[in-house]
Design an enzyme around this catalytic site. Structure first.
Site, mmCIF file in Angstrom:
data_model
loop_
_atom_site.group_PDB
_atom_site.id
_atom_site.type_symbol
_atom_site.label_atom_id
_atom_site.label_comp_id
_atom_site.label_asym_id
_atom_site.label_seq_id
_atom_site.Cartn_x
_atom_site.Cartn_y
_atom_site.Cartn_z
ATOM 1 N N LEU A 1 90.474 54.557 55.155
ATOM 2 C CA LEU A 1 90.644 53.105 55.244
ATOM 3 C C LEU A 1 91.769 52.678 54.296
ATOM 4 C CD1 LEU A 1 89.133 50.579 56.532
ATOM 5 C CD2 LEU A 1 88.396 50.174 54.190
ATOM 6 N N TYR B 1 84.684 44.470 60.506
ATOM 7 C CA TYR B 1 84.120 43.704 59.391
ATOM 8 C C TYR B 1 85.038 43.726 58.181
ATOM 9 C CZ TYR B 1 82.707 47.829 56.635
ATOM 10 O OH TYR B 1 82.716 48.972 55.874
ATOM 11 N N GLU C 1 88.124 60.371 51.378
ATOM 12 C CA GLU C 1 87.667 59.169 50.660
ATOM 13 C C GLU C 1 86.153 59.250 50.533
ATOM 14 O OE1 GLU C 1 88.288 55.537 52.924
ATOM 15 O OE2 GLU C 1 87.895 56.577 54.808
ATOM 16 N N LYS D 1 88.550 49.162 60.350
ATOM 17 C CA LYS D 1 87.308 48.837 59.630
ATOM 18 C C LYS D 1 86.245 48.383 60.619
ATOM 19 C CE LYS D 1 86.001 46.858 55.149
ATOM 20 N NZ LYS D 1 85.333 48.056 54.661
HETATM 21 N N1 PDD Z 1 83.937 49.319 51.965
HETATM 22 N N2 PDD Z 1 86.902 53.389 52.235
HETATM 23 C C1 PDD Z 1 85.845 53.019 52.980
HETATM 24 C C2 PDD Z 1 85.301 53.987 53.970
HETATM 25 C C3 PDD Z 1 85.284 51.734 52.825
HETATM 26 O O1 PDD Z 1 84.236 51.365 53.591
HETATM 27 C C4 PDD Z 1 85.820 50.853 51.861
HETATM 28 C C5 PDD Z 1 85.268 49.461 51.662
HETATM 29 C C6 PDD Z 1 86.912 51.293 51.083
HETATM 30 C C7 PDD Z 1 87.544 50.410 50.035
HETATM 31 O O2 PDD Z 1 88.227 49.338 50.621
HETATM 32 P P1 PDD Z 1 88.431 47.962 49.858
HETATM 33 O O3 PDD Z 1 89.122 48.277 48.598
HETATM 34 O O4 PDD Z 1 89.249 47.167 50.790
HETATM 35 O O5 PDD Z 1 87.051 47.369 49.621
HETATM 36 C C8 PDD Z 1 87.439 52.561 51.306
HETATM 37 C C9 PDD Z 1 83.273 48.033 51.923
HETATM 38 C C10 PDD Z 1 83.348 47.367 50.594
HETATM 39 C C11 PDD Z 1 81.872 48.195 52.444
HETATM 40 O O6 PDD Z 1 81.730 48.856 53.469
HETATM 41 O O7 PDD Z 1 80.921 47.668 51.856
#
Ligand code: PDD
Length: 281
Positions: free
Chosen positions: A203, A33, A179, A146
């Site tokens: 991620l 996703y 994270e 992801k």
């Molecule tokens: N999540 N780490 C994790 C585990 C994440 O699920 C996400 C993003 C990030 C930040 O990634 P980015 O900057 O590309 O949004 C880091 C999304 C927003 C979610 O699951 O809703």
């Protein structure tokens, strides 16, 4: 200005959208996703999200899908919803078939999207910073992909909620800080901005990459290296980054005050720089 869903080309209200019970995303978490947001009617960092999506699909041996097709579907749904500040959720599963762990014969991917208004973080959290707990990282070994397998993240976020804080930060067995449940984590120590390097344990956040570039632009020293729980507690500033999170300061972790307990200058500067970049993109 409707909130809409998309299932393999068919657009409907979110309530009316259906996926088959034998979708592999539903039965096995066999799906990837992305979450992409818009500002003033423009999707931010769309190409970067498409690039990461392709990377996730490639790592899981999904059949390829043309970037052009995905981009077009996203833009079309986004346009039809006509929401200036939208969060677009895109999920691609390995398809539908009788439940069997091995990959199905069919190579027909199942593409699902929703587009909704962004659930904005309260302004007070951004002004005053927020709190988190830490938890042992009990996720699988490929957090760089992801996938929709987010049960550990769900349980950690729930634990944070029950503890009266905003988020949970995963910490490895050797106390390396990984994270948060849906955001990357940065610390600021002695004027240096530090974040976990890209490995299979975090991620590769799009916002993380943008913030790293912004540090270079505004001449902030930046190190991508491992740091530990003790470094988190003793940092001058801690902040999280993510598509919805943007740059969000943490002023209390495990009940311990970070720095002077107020939102620090580096977090403020990077939040401002991020918005400047968004406005100019
Ligand atoms: N999540 N780490 C994790 C585990 C994440 O699920 C996400 C993003 C990030 C930040 O990634 P980015 O900057 O590309 O949004 C880091 C999304 C927003 C979610 O699951 O809703």
């Amino acid at each position: 200005m409707p909130e809409l869903a998309y299932v393999n080309g068919k657009i409907s209200s979110i309530e009316m959208a259906m996926v088959p019970v034998e979708d592999r995303g539903y039965q096995f978490g066999d799906a990837v996703y992305e979450v992409i947001v818009s500002y003033s009617g423009r999707l931010f960092a769309l190409e970067e999200h498409l690039e990461r999506l392709e990377g996730s699909m490639c790592e899981l041996d999904f059949p390829p899908i043309s970037r052009e097709t995905v981009r077009h579907s996203i833009q079309d749904l986004f346009k039809q919803a006509d929401l200036p500040r939208a969060a677009l959720y895109l999920q691609i599963s390995r398809g539908v078939g009788p439940r069997n762990h091995a990959f199905p014969e069919t190579r027909k991917l199942q593409v699902v999207m929703t587009v909704r208004k962004v659930d904005e973080k309260p302004a007070m959290l951004r002004r005053e910073g927020t709190a988190a707990i830490t938890l042992k990282d009990f996720r699988w070994g490929r957090c760089d992909i992801k996938t929709v397998q987010l049960l550990a993240n769900v349980l950690a976020k729930q634990k944070a909620t029950e503890s009266g804080v905003d988020d949970a930060i995963f910490v490895a067995e050797d106390e390396v800080v990984r994270e948060a449940t849906s955001s990357n984590v940065f610390i600021v120590a002695d004027g240096v901005v530090i974040t976990h390097p890209l490995t299979q344990n975090i991620l590769p956040g799009i916002t993380r990459a943008v913030v790293i570039d912004l540090c270079k632009d505004v001449n902030l020293a930046l190190e991508e290296r491992f740091y530990y729980l003790k470094d988190l507690y003793s940092a001058d500033e801690v902040f999280m980054t993510g598509t919805i999170t943007e740059v969000l300061p943490l002023v209390k972790i495990d009940g311990q005050i970070i720095g002077d307990g107020k939102v620090g200058p580096v977090s403020k500067q990077l939040y401002g720089a991020l918005h400047e970049k968004i406005n100019n993109s």
